[in-house]
Design a protein around this motif. Structure first.
Motif, PDB file in Angstrom:
ATOM      1  N   GLN A  84       0.812  -1.217   0.000  1.00  0.00           N
ATOM      2  CA  GLN A  84       0.000   0.000   0.000  1.00  0.00           C
ATOM      3  C   GLN A  84       0.848   1.272   0.000  1.00  0.00           C
ATOM      4  O   GLN A  84       0.306   2.381   0.095  1.00  0.00           O
ATOM      5  N   ALA A  85       2.165   1.127  -0.111  1.00  0.00           N
ATOM      6  CA  ALA A  85       3.052   2.289  -0.048  1.00  0.00           C
ATOM      7  C   ALA A  85       2.736   3.278  -1.165  1.00  0.00           C
ATOM      8  O   ALA A  85       2.483   2.883  -2.311  1.00  0.00           O
ATOM      9  N   SER A  86       2.776   4.547  -0.837  1.00  0.00           N
ATOM     10  CA  SER A  86       2.529   5.582  -1.844  1.00  0.00           C
ATOM     11  C   SER A  86       3.712   5.701  -2.790  1.00  0.00           C
ATOM     12  O   SER A  86       4.825   5.226  -2.496  1.00  0.00           O
ATOM     13  N   THR A  87       3.468   6.363  -3.918  1.00  0.00           N
ATOM     14  CA  THR A  87       4.537   6.581  -4.895  1.00  0.00           C
ATOM     15  C   THR A  87       5.705   7.327  -4.271  1.00  0.00           C
ATOM     16  O   THR A  87       6.870   6.978  -4.467  1.00  0.00           O
ATOM     17  N   GLN A  88       5.384   8.375  -3.499  1.00  0.00           N
ATOM     18  CA  GLN A  88       6.434   9.174  -2.877  1.00  0.00           C
ATOM     19  C   GLN A  88       7.273   8.335  -1.924  1.00  0.00           C
ATOM     20  O   GLN A  88       8.502   8.424  -1.905  1.00  0.00           O
ATOM     21  N   ARG A  89       6.612   7.500  -1.118  1.00  0.00           N
ATOM     22  CA  ARG A  89       7.348   6.669  -0.165  1.00  0.00           C
ATOM     23  C   ARG A  89       8.218   5.648  -0.884  1.00  0.00           C
ATOM     24  O   ARG A  89       9.350   5.376  -0.475  1.00  0.00           O
ATOM     25  N   ARG A  90       7.715   5.078  -1.962  1.00  0.00           N
ATOM     26  CA  ARG A  90       8.513   4.105  -2.732  1.00  0.00           C
ATOM     27  C   ARG A  90       9.789   4.753  -3.257  1.00  0.00           C
ATOM     28  O   ARG A  90      10.880   4.155  -3.200  1.00  0.00           O
ATOM     29  N   LEU A  91       9.683   5.971  -3.775  1.00  0.00           N
ATOM     30  CA  LEU A  91      10.868   6.641  -4.314  1.00  0.00           C
ATOM     31  C   LEU A  91      11.844   7.026  -3.204  1.00  0.00           C
ATOM     32  O   LEU A  91      13.063   6.945  -3.396  1.00  0.00           O
ATOM     33  N   VAL A  92      11.318   7.416  -2.046  1.00  0.00           N
ATOM     34  CA  VAL A  92      12.200   7.732  -0.920  1.00  0.00           C
ATOM     35  C   VAL A  92      12.962   6.492  -0.473  1.00  0.00           C
ATOM     36  O   VAL A  92      14.182   6.545  -0.226  1.00  0.00           O
ATOM     37  N   ILE A  93      12.282   5.357  -0.393  1.00  0.00           N
ATOM     38  CA  ILE A  93      12.940   4.103  -0.021  1.00  0.00           C
ATOM     39  C   ILE A  93      13.996   3.736  -1.053  1.00  0.00           C
ATOM     40  O   ILE A  93      15.126   3.338  -0.718  1.00  0.00           O
ATOM     41  N   THR A  94      13.668   3.868  -2.345  1.00  0.00           N
ATOM     42  CA  THR A  94      14.613   3.547  -3.410  1.00  0.00           C
ATOM     43  C   THR A  94      15.880   4.377  -3.294  1.00  0.00           C
ATOM     44  O   THR A  94      17.001   3.857  -3.354  1.00  0.00           O
TER      45      THR A  94
END
Length: 682
Positions: free
Chosen positions: A532-542
């Motif tokens: 359920q991670a948001s797009t913004q959170r996915r990019l921050v994790i990446t």
């Protein structure tokens, strides 16, 4: 967004201006050198100017769109994707290491050329178009969908991270070599300077930034690779076509080798190295008494020098020798064994450059031929299994574009690989003709400058003041960087080569770091931990994982783990054994199921890692334990067939995949019309 002729023309115009500008920079620096610009300034301008260009492209290509960040929006034209793939592929191993390997191995080194180019045939026929039709972001994505679940995806993530990490360490090591030599900083500092350039390219824009940066890097690296050897070809033969003319020089080199190997002083030097090897063998057998005697003798020498009022330089050298003595018998055994092995290697003449598969043992086995075949096989299937290469074909607009992209990739890679053998022959000719036999007191400046970095060593073991071939050590990773200086070319050419080597290392490092971070953030975090991670959170994790992995890889590279080409070869074995059987059977055999794939990937990767640890000295292994005399770089030759066998057997002994997965196989493998008919029938 689909690829349009207007986009293609616009990109062509941009990169044409870029090439003209870069050639203009080289010309200006060449003129400036004639007016007295120092070599240090030339090296710094080349390196920092090119890094600034790559960083600018990275900043301008920044994005927060997931599709753009992971697969460049799937709109990269085939021609430019071919250039980007070639840059991603032609790492420091190809640009820096290949010429050195061919220099030392001669014919045997052609296994790298044959394997790496042949691998793209497998990519075109077996993988690229089918993976593009599947249409996801990563290779573990395919494994998770094809083999029904997170278990196969998790194994894929582990293998992708492991292979890519070993590979990226080699690239950052290459960056350290270049920066330490050409901007005059310590190797360890140079590693982290290069790391900054890598991160700026990939951190902000992901695959989108990396793609356009890699196109720019390819243009620089191919210019830098072709210019020096073309000039050298003209200098030696009068014809500026090294790919054509090196055959004639190879014939002359064969004659030169016969003369050199029969020279009396050369044989005298090799005999002295034999005596040294025997002396160290005695020391090792007499441990720990021999270490005690060695330390007492060196203490006595320091005392005598001080008593006699010897020059401070001699006293300092003696004290340094005492300080560098091993502290324990175990340390002495390891250190002295390395010296013994090095001395033994110098007791025999190198094989003639053009001789194929030299050496047959007492049982009639030709281990050189066996290793040539094994290495060619591993490099071919490893090429077809490397995640950072395969993911590039997700970025094209269509399946047909993916096929054309493979063709362009192979063409752009061919330009370098067809030239690498010429580099080795011309470099060896210059060394054998103009360096060996020279007065040691008048050796060129580059011998000293590269000696400070630890990549060139001269030892006058017989004390005659003349350099014999056995007394010269050139690290294989430095041959290409040395060619301009060996040939006496202007320093601007050396700076150009350094810029090309940096482009090759940075381009591959960018792709590898993206592969690792995408595997961890997309496949591990998003697909398995937090869907359920948001797009913004996915990019921050990446981006955070990209930064952490890059720093860890730079730290490992700063320890100088091994030669560039060997580390890259190990990465190929790991990728081949883990991915190739699962990918090929997953595309072409509907009956392959998740238990077979999981067991096959684990078994293939496990046997490969076991063999590496069994035979590689870094892990305490011994080549005496090798199977069929196969070197650890080719360990995948055991893992790949094991993977195929295990997947086949386990799949047949367990239930078949679901109907949905079998339909997916048909959709990915069959042409669109047939695949759609099959789906309708379902």
């Amino acid at each position: 967004m689909s690829t349009t002729p207007a986009l293609f023309r616009r990109l062509g115009r941009y990169y044409a201006f870029y090439v003209v500008g870069f050639i203009g920079l080289v010309g200006l620096l060449a003129v400036a050198e004639q007016f007295g610009l120092s070599a240090r300034w030339i090296g710094q301008i080349f390196l920092f100017a090119t890094i600034a260009i790559y960083a600018s492209i990275g900043v301008m290509s920044r994005t927060s769109d997931v599709s753009e960040y992971y697969v460049a929006g799937r709109r990269v034209p085939a021609l430019f994707n071919g250039m980007a793939t070639a840059a991603d592929w032609m790492s420091a191993a190809s640009f820096i290491g290949l010429a050195g390997t061919l220099y030392y191995s001669g014919f045997e080194g052609l296994a790298f050329v044959t394997g790496w180019t042949g691998g793209y045939v497998l990519v075109a026929l077996l993988l690229a178009p089918f993976l593009r039709k599947f249409g996801q972001f990563t290779i573990p994505d395919f494994l998770g969908a094809r083999y029904e679940g997170h278990f196969a995806r998790m194994v894929g993530v582990f293998a992708a991270v492991l292979a890519s990490f070993v590979y990226v360490v080699a690239q950052i090591y290459g960056v350290g070599l270049i920066t330490s030599r050409f901007i005059g900083v310590e190797f360890e500092i140079g590693v982290f300077v290069g790391l900054a350039g890598i991160l700026v390219c990939s951190f902000l824009g992901g695959m989108r930034a990396v793609t356009w940066t890699q196109v720019a890097q390819y243009l620089i690296l191919i210019i830098a690779y072709l210019v020096p050897v073309t000039i050298l070809s003209y200098k030696v033969t009068g014809v500026p076509l090294p790919q054509v003319m090196y055959g004639k020089v190879l014939q002359d080199l064969g004659v030169k080798e016969l003369e050199l190997f029969s020279e009396p002083r050369e044989n005298e030097v090799r005999a002295q190295y034999r005596y040294r090897a025997e002396e160290y063998a005695r020391k090792i057998s007499d441990l720990p008494d021999s270490l005690v005697a060695e330390r007492m003798g060196q203490v006595q020498r320091v005392t005598e020098l001080r008593t006699q009022g010897a020059p401070a330089r001699d006293i300092s050298a003696a004290e340094r020798t005492l300080r560098d003595l091993p502290r324990t018998p175990d340390e002495a055994r390891l250190k002295w064994e390395r010296v013994r092995q090095d001395s033994l290697a110098r007791t025999v003449h190198p094989a003639p450059h053009a001789q194929p598969h030299p050496g047959v043992d007492q049982a009639g086995r030709n281990s050189a031929r066996n290793n040539f075949i094994a290495l060619t096989f591993v490099l071919m299937v490893g090429t077809a299994a490397l995640p950072h290469i395969l993911v590039r074909y997700y970025t094209t607009p269509s399946v047909s574009s993916a096929r054309r992209s493979v063709f362009w990739s192979l063409f752009f890679i061919f330009l370098l690989y067809v030239t690498a053998p010429a580099y080795a022959v011309f470099a060896k000719w210059e060394v054998y003709s103009n360096l060996v036999g020279s007065n040691i007191g008048t050796l060129p400046h580059w011998v000293t400058s590269w000696g400070r970095v630890g990549l060139v060593k001269v030892e006058d073991i017989n004390g005659d003041g003349i350099l014999q071939l056995a007394e010269l050590t050139l690290n294989s990773d430095v041959i290409l960087l040395l060619v301009p200086e060996i040939a006496g070319l202007p320093y601007v050419v050396s700076g150009l080569v350094a810029a090309g080597g940096l482009a090759a290392a940075l381009s591959t490092a960018d792709g590898l770091l993206l592969t690792i971070s995408h595997s961890l953030s997309h496949d591990l975090y998003y697909k398995m931990i937090n869907p359920q991670a948001s797009t913004q959170r996915r990019l921050v994790i990446t981006k955070s994982q990209l930064l952490v992995v890059a720093v860890v890889a730079a730290w490992v590279a700063s320890l100088r783990p091994d030669s560039i080409l060997l580390m890259v070869g190990l990465a190929f074995s790991i990728a081949a054994s883990a991915f190739f059987p699962a990918l090929v059977l997953g595309i072409f055999w509907r009956r392959a199921n998740k238990w077979g794939a999981i067991a096959g990937m684990i078994a293939g990767l496990g046997i490969t890692l076991y063999y590496i640890m069994r035979t590689h000295p870094f892990f305490g292994g011994n080549m005496g334990d090798a199977w069929f005399d196969i070197h650890p770089i080719s360990s995948g030759v055991f893992g790949v067939p094991v993977g195929f066998i295990v997947i086949t057997i386990v799949s047949l002994l367990t239930p078949p995949p679901s109907a949905e997965v079998q339909a997916l196989v048909d959709y990915v493998r069959l042409p669109d019309r047939i695949g759609n008919v099959h789906e309708a029938a379902k």
